[in-house]
Design a protein around this motif. Structure first.
Motif, short mmCIF file in Angstrom:
data_model
loop_
_atom_site.label_atom_id
_atom_site.label_comp_id
_atom_site.label_asym_id
_atom_site.label_seq_id
_atom_site.Cartn_x
_atom_site.Cartn_y
_atom_site.Cartn_z
N GLU A 298 0.84 -1.19 0.00
CA GLU A 298 0.00 0.00 0.00
C GLU A 298 0.87 1.24 0.00
O GLU A 298 2.01 1.22 0.47
CB GLU A 298 -0.91 0.06 1.24
N SER A 299 0.30 2.33 -0.47
CA SER A 299 0.97 3.63 -0.40
C SER A 299 -0.09 4.71 -0.44
O SER A 299 -1.26 4.45 -0.74
CB SER A 299 1.95 3.80 -1.56
N GLY A 300 0.33 5.93 -0.11
CA GLY A 300 -0.57 7.07 -0.22
C GLY A 300 -1.11 7.60 1.08
O GLY A 300 -1.82 8.60 1.09
N GLN B 37 -6.03 17.38 6.82
CA GLN B 37 -7.00 18.07 7.66
C GLN B 37 -8.41 17.53 7.40
O GLN B 37 -8.71 17.03 6.31
CB GLN B 37 -6.97 19.56 7.40
N ALA B 38 -9.25 17.67 8.39
CA ALA B 38 -10.65 17.26 8.24
C ALA B 38 -11.27 17.97 7.04
O ALA B 38 -11.03 19.16 6.81
CB ALA B 38 -11.43 17.59 9.50
N GLY B 39 -12.02 17.19 6.27
CA GLY B 39 -12.61 17.71 5.05
C GLY B 39 -11.77 17.49 3.82
O GLY B 39 -12.24 17.69 2.68
N GLY B 40 -10.54 17.07 4.02
CA GLY B 40 -9.63 16.85 2.92
C GLY B 40 -9.79 15.49 2.29
O GLY B 40 -10.68 14.70 2.64
N SER B 41 -8.89 15.18 1.35
CA SER B 41 -8.94 13.94 0.59
C SER B 41 -7.58 13.28 0.55
O SER B 41 -6.54 13.94 0.64
CB SER B 41 -9.40 14.22 -0.85
N LEU B 42 -7.60 11.98 0.41
CA LEU B 42 -6.40 11.18 0.18
C LEU B 42 -6.76 10.07 -0.79
O LEU B 42 -7.90 9.62 -0.83
CB LEU B 42 -5.86 10.56 1.46
N ARG B 43 -5.76 9.62 -1.53
CA ARG B 43 -5.95 8.48 -2.42
C ARG B 43 -4.91 7.42 -2.08
O ARG B 43 -3.72 7.66 -2.22
CB ARG B 43 -5.81 8.89 -3.88
N LEU B 44 -5.38 6.28 -1.63
CA LEU B 44 -4.51 5.16 -1.32
C LEU B 44 -4.37 4.26 -2.54
O LEU B 44 -5.32 4.08 -3.29
CB LEU B 44 -5.05 4.36 -0.15
N SER B 45 -3.17 3.72 -2.71
CA SER B 45 -2.91 2.78 -3.79
C SER B 45 -2.47 1.45 -3.21
O SER B 45 -1.90 1.39 -2.11
CB SER B 45 -1.83 3.32 -4.72
N CYS B 46 -2.71 0.40 -3.96
CA CYS B 46 -2.32 -0.94 -3.53
C CYS B 46 -1.92 -1.73 -4.77
O CYS B 46 -2.68 -1.77 -5.74
CB CYS B 46 -3.49 -1.62 -2.81
N VAL B 47 -0.76 -2.32 -4.72
CA VAL B 47 -0.27 -3.10 -5.86
C VAL B 47 0.07 -4.51 -5.39
O VAL B 47 0.78 -4.68 -4.39
CB VAL B 47 0.98 -2.45 -6.49
N MET C 217 -5.08 -1.41 -7.16
CA MET C 217 -6.35 -0.98 -6.61
C MET C 217 -6.16 0.36 -5.92
O MET C 217 -5.07 0.66 -5.44
CB MET C 217 -6.85 -2.02 -5.59
N TRP C 218 -7.21 1.13 -5.88
CA TRP C 218 -7.16 2.44 -5.24
C TRP C 218 -8.34 2.62 -4.29
O TRP C 218 -9.40 2.01 -4.48
CB TRP C 218 -7.21 3.56 -6.28
N LEU C 219 -8.13 3.48 -3.32
CA LEU C 219 -9.22 3.91 -2.44
C LEU C 219 -9.18 5.43 -2.39
O LEU C 219 -8.25 6.00 -1.81
CB LEU C 219 -9.07 3.32 -1.03
N GLN C 220 -10.14 6.05 -3.04
CA GLN C 220 -10.27 7.51 -3.00
C GLN C 220 -11.10 7.88 -1.79
O GLN C 220 -12.24 7.44 -1.67
CB GLN C 220 -10.92 8.02 -4.28
N MET C 221 -10.52 8.69 -0.92
CA MET C 221 -11.19 9.05 0.32
C MET C 221 -11.42 10.56 0.33
O MET C 221 -10.46 11.33 0.30
CB MET C 221 -10.35 8.64 1.52
N ASN C 222 -12.67 10.96 0.38
CA ASN C 222 -13.05 12.37 0.41
C ASN C 222 -13.78 12.70 1.70
O ASN C 222 -14.24 11.81 2.41
CB ASN C 222 -13.95 12.70 -0.79
N ARG D 136 -18.54 8.76 0.54
CA ARG D 136 -17.29 9.54 0.71
C ARG D 136 -16.09 8.83 0.10
O ARG D 136 -15.18 9.49 -0.40
CB ARG D 136 -17.01 9.77 2.21
N PHE D 137 -16.09 7.51 0.17
CA PHE D 137 -14.96 6.72 -0.33
C PHE D 137 -15.37 6.01 -1.61
O PHE D 137 -16.52 5.59 -1.77
CB PHE D 137 -14.53 5.67 0.69
N THR D 138 -14.41 5.84 -2.51
CA THR D 138 -14.64 5.09 -3.74
C THR D 138 -13.48 4.13 -3.97
O THR D 138 -12.31 4.56 -3.98
CB THR D 138 -14.76 6.04 -4.95
N VAL D 139 -13.81 2.87 -4.17
CA VAL D 139 -12.80 1.86 -4.44
C VAL D 139 -12.81 1.55 -5.93
O VAL D 139 -13.88 1.51 -6.57
CB VAL D 139 -13.04 0.59 -3.59
N SER D 140 -11.63 1.35 -6.50
CA SER D 140 -11.53 1.01 -7.92
C SER D 140 -10.31 0.10 -8.12
O SER D 140 -9.48 -0.02 -7.22
CB SER D 140 -11.40 2.27 -8.78
#
Length: 121
Positions: free
Chosen positions: A6-8, A13-23, A78-83, A66-70
């Motif tokens: 995993e990475s990312g 801060q609260a209200g922000g976003s991150l995108r996690l990656s997994c290979v 694989m990714w996890l977009q977290m908003n 809030r979250f989207t997995v793809s």
């Protein structure tokens, strides 16, 4: 063997976003479901989201909307977009891949080492 990385993760801060990656890499014949779990301090590991090889996704109620997995099947990624992150999302996030390493072999679950996500208020 199969390695999952995993990475990312990071501090946001609260209200922000991150995108996690997994290979997933190694001797892989196919990957069925992949998913994300998280574990906050003092709490049990909990499901965040999963996605099948056909793209069918499932989310924990706490992250729906809030979250989207793809995923990219061709590249075992694989990714996890977290908003709209909140402090309650603070945890170590773990990726897993349910992989088959040979034709007609069984599915086995492989886990990554985790990536820390910290959301400040």
């Amino acid at each position: 063997q199969v390695q999952v990385v995993e990475s990312g993760g990071g501090l946001v801060q609260a209200g922000g976003s991150l995108r996690l990656s997994c290979v997933a890499s190694g001797t892989i014949f196919s990957i069925a479901a992949v998913g994300w779990y998280r574990q906050a301090p003092g709490k049990q590991r909990e499901l965040v989201a999963t996605i099948t090889s056909s793209g069918s996704a499932n989310y924990a109620d706490s992250v729906k909307g809030r979250f989207t997995v793809s995923r990219d099947n061709a590249n075992n990624t694989m990714w996890l977009q977290m908003n709209s992150l909140t402090p309650e999302d603070t945890a170590v996030y773990y990726c897993h891949a349910d992989a088959v390493v040979r034709l007609w072999g069984p599915h086995q679950r492989y886990w990554g080492q985790g990536t820390q996500v910290t959301v400040s208020s």
